[in-house]
Write a protein that holds these residues in place. Structure first.
Motif, mmCIF file in Angstrom:
data_model
loop_
_atom_site.group_PDB
_atom_site.id
_atom_site.type_symbol
_atom_site.label_atom_id
_atom_site.label_comp_id
_atom_site.label_asym_id
_atom_site.label_seq_id
_atom_site.Cartn_x
_atom_site.Cartn_y
_atom_site.Cartn_z
ATOM 1 N N PHE A 82 40.590 46.153 42.645
ATOM 2 C CA PHE A 82 41.482 46.662 41.613
ATOM 3 C C PHE A 82 42.931 46.279 41.918
ATOM 4 N N GLU A 85 43.377 42.538 41.357
ATOM 5 C CA GLU A 85 43.390 42.232 39.927
ATOM 6 C C GLU A 85 44.766 42.478 39.319
ATOM 7 N N SER A 108 36.348 38.502 31.581
ATOM 8 C CA SER A 108 35.567 39.327 32.502
ATOM 9 C C SER A 108 34.179 39.704 31.983
ATOM 10 N N TRP A 172 38.236 41.745 37.825
ATOM 11 C CA TRP A 172 37.836 42.889 37.008
ATOM 12 C C TRP A 172 36.321 42.931 36.844
#
Length: 297
Positions: A82, A85, A108, A172
């Motif tokens: 996370f 990203e 994604s 993601w």
């Protein structure tokens, strides 16, 4: 056991569309705020504030966040993904437009569609569903084709922003797969989100210090509003809904709906900025709707 549904119902579809609308607006807010705050501080402080809100919410609902349930390893993994990203998204916004970034990010669903059969065979897409996914993305690409063909002499490093957007899409998709593949698939949405926000807050703020980004000392009302929207509405509320949906509904079908986010961004531009809605956009919306129907029918 987790109460997992095989199909998306009206509640799931409505929640997804609301999230996609907020995410489309969120990309614009990120880009706008970069004129007043550096990318890693913006991303890290956003995660920090949202993590505090999740903790308060969990305390109020008496949802345990720190009990030992074997989810720590998975939590650290998804938190790191996370963080990476959003480091890519916020840094990439310095070099490319919000519209281009949002298109790259929403590759994604293909990562999820390719990876989910290795985790849950029941989520393997049929030939018709795969065609629907390709049609949905093709519609989005068609809507943005004119913008991609426009010369960008004022953005000589646009390729770098686009590359970071593509990398963010891979991360993601990897985050969604990691949630379903680890014990987080049975953890509460609050705990899953708290892992990601807390870990990413630490990593992103550390990255800001390490790269020498200036601490944001001056906050205008404009910046506070843009930042508050990202932290409270997007990172806290919409992500909480998203991770609850991942826990209860098929990830591949959820992912297909996220392709509507770029078009929501275009519609928001029309509503908020008075930008014209072209025939190309209307055709793209029809193709997107048909693609999503093929995936979820």
């Amino acid at each position: 056991m987790t109460d997992r549904r095989a199909h998306l119902d009206l509640f799931a579809i409505s929640s997804l569309l609301a999230c996609c609308l907020l995410w489309g607006l969120g990309q614009v807010a990120i880009k706008a705020a970069l004129t007043e705050i550096t990318p890693l501080w913006q991303a890290g402080l956003r995660s920090a504030l949202a993590a505090v809100l999740v903790w308060v919410w969990a305390r109020w609902r008496r949802i345990p966040l720190f009990d030992r349930d074997g989810s720590l390893q998975g939590g650290l993994l998804v938190g790191s993904l996370f963080a990476a990203e959003f480091a890519c998204i916020y840094a990439g916004m310095q070099y490319t437009s919000a519209a281009r970034m949002v298109v790259w990010i929403y590759l994604s669903p293909f990562v999820v569609a390719l990876g989910m059969p290795f985790i849950a065979r029941s989520e393997r897409l049929s030939l018709r569903q795969s065609a629907g996914l390709l049609l949905a993305f093709g519609a989005v690409a068609f809507a943005f084709a004119e913008g991609f063909a426009t010369p960008t002499a004022d953005a000589p490093r646009q390729w770098l922003g686009d590359a970071l957007g593509l990398l963010a899409a891979l991360l993601w998709g990897g985050t969604t797969l990691a949630i379903r593949a680890t014990t987080l698939s049975t953890a509460s949405a609050e705990k899953t989100l708290f892992y990601q926000l807390a870990v990413s807050a630490v990593l992103l703020c550390a990255g800001a210090v390490w790269t020498g980004e200036a601490w944001p000392l001056t906050w205008s009302w404009r910046l506070a509003g843009l930042f508050g929207f990202q932290a409270v509405i997007v990172s806290f509320i919409s992500y909480l809904v998203w991770f609850w949906l991942i826990r209860h509904y098929p990830a591949t079908r959820l992912a297909s709906f996220t392709l509507s986010t770029p078009l929501f961004g275009l519609l928001a531009g029309s509503a908020l900025l008075g930008e014209a809605i072209s025939g190309r956009l209307m055709g793209a919306m029809a193709g997107l709707a048909l693609g999503i129907v093929l995936v979820n029918r």
